[in-house]
Design a protein around this motif. Structure first.
Motif, PDB file in Angstrom:
ATOM      1  N   LYS A  63       0.838  -1.199   0.000  1.00  0.00           N
ATOM      2  CA  LYS A  63       0.000   0.000   0.000  1.00  0.00           C
ATOM      3  C   LYS A  63       0.873   1.249   0.000  1.00  0.00           C
ATOM      4  CE  LYS A  63      -3.943  -1.757   2.664  1.00  0.00           C
ATOM      5  NZ  LYS A  63      -4.685  -1.632   3.939  1.00  0.00           N
ATOM      6  N   ALA A 103      -1.919   8.813  -1.138  1.00  0.00           N
ATOM      7  CA  ALA A 103      -2.071   7.741  -0.151  1.00  0.00           C
ATOM      8  C   ALA A 103      -3.289   6.866  -0.403  1.00  0.00           C
ATOM      9  CB  ALA A 103      -2.169   8.340   1.245  1.00  0.00           C
ATOM     10  N   GLN A 104      -3.118   5.588  -0.078  1.00  0.00           N
ATOM     11  CA  GLN A 104      -4.243   4.662  -0.003  1.00  0.00           C
ATOM     12  C   GLN A 104      -4.690   4.470   1.442  1.00  0.00           C
ATOM     13  OE1 GLN A 104      -1.939   1.564  -2.008  1.00  0.00           O
ATOM     14  NE2 GLN A 104      -3.578   1.432  -3.532  1.00  0.00           N
ATOM     15  N   HIS A 105      -3.765   4.667   2.374  1.00  0.00           N
ATOM     16  CA  HIS A 105      -4.046   4.490   3.801  1.00  0.00           C
ATOM     17  C   HIS A 105      -3.356   5.625   4.556  1.00  0.00           C
ATOM     18  CE1 HIS A 105      -5.120   2.344   7.431  1.00  0.00           C
ATOM     19  NE2 HIS A 105      -3.868   2.287   7.836  1.00  0.00           N
ATOM     20  N   ARG A 150      -9.871   5.694   0.350  1.00  0.00           N
ATOM     21  CA  ARG A 150      -8.747   5.667   1.290  1.00  0.00           C
ATOM     22  C   ARG A 150      -9.253   5.188   2.649  1.00  0.00           C
ATOM     23  NH1 ARG A 150      -8.582   9.407  -2.252  1.00  0.00           N
ATOM     24  NH2 ARG A 150      -6.629   9.974  -3.274  1.00  0.00           N
ATOM     25  N   ILE A 205     -13.107   9.219   3.599  1.00  0.00           N
ATOM     26  CA  ILE A 205     -12.093   8.287   4.088  1.00  0.00           C
ATOM     27  C   ILE A 205     -12.760   7.269   5.012  1.00  0.00           C
ATOM     28  CG2 ILE A 205      -9.969   8.053   5.432  1.00  0.00           C
ATOM     29  CD1 ILE A 205      -9.225  10.890   4.447  1.00  0.00           C
TER      30      ILE A 205
END
Length: 196
Positions: free
Chosen positions: A3, A76-78, A125, A162
């Protein structure tokens, strides 16, 4: 699966490292071992003004010092936020940072609809919120109902799309011994390795 992970350090004190910094470092070490890509934002090292009106938030220019932060959030994904509980809430500088970056046109598109609840531009996200506090975490969670963390999850992160948002509440930090500290560092390293 690897990730793209963004760590947002919300501790405002830049004069010395604190537990929040050590926790973020442990998470980062685990994330690197897990093969994840990593970026970091140190909110306490950024210089930006607080927003003072709705007009500023909607129409004012984003401070140049926060342009990279917005790019990192898009990348970002996380997202993992670290902060100490101050007066029952996140430190003011972190709240100011989130207000600045979560603007119309970035966090949601006001041109497409009059209802920003349907235009969540940061969907896709996930996040984790890591909060340190002097009181027992169970007291904060059950007696105070983790009100400020729930507000962050619902009114800021959820508002812009998110989700899911998980939380790690770490209590009694003023009396933490080496064994408890090591336990939390190991937990952060594992969360980082898992990209969670």
């Amino acid at each position: 699966m690897a990730k793209r992970i963004l760590l947002i350090q919300g501790h405002p004190d830049r004069s010395e490292p604190h537990l929040c910094h050590a926790l973020a470092d442990a998470y980062a070490g685990g994330a690197r071992q897990g093969g994840h890509e990593l970026r970091r934002i140190e909110v306490g090292q950024l210089d930006f003004p607080l927003l003072r009106s709705q007009h500023e938030w909607e129409k004012g220019p984003l401070p140049s010092t926060l342009a990279q932060a917005q790019q990192d959030i898009l990348w970002a994904q996380h997202i993992v936020l670290f902060f100490p509980l101050w007066l029952g809430d996140m430190p003011a500088v972190l709240k100011g940072f989130l207000e600045q970056v979560a603007r119309p046109g970035f966090a949601f598109d006001p041109e497409k609809t009059n209802n920003p609840f349907t235009e969540k531009a940061l969907s896709g996200r996930s996040a984790r919120v890591v909060v340190t506090m002097g009181m027992p975490a169970l007291v904060y969670r059950w007696y105070f109902r983790a009100h400020s963390v729930k507000s962050l999850e619902r009114n800021i992160l959820g508002f812009v799309g998110i989700a899911p948002v998980d939380e790690t509440l770490i209590g009694l930090t003023g009396n933490m011994d080496e064994a408890d500290s090591a336990k939390w560092m190991a937990k952060m390293e594992k969360l980082g390795s898992d990209g969670d």
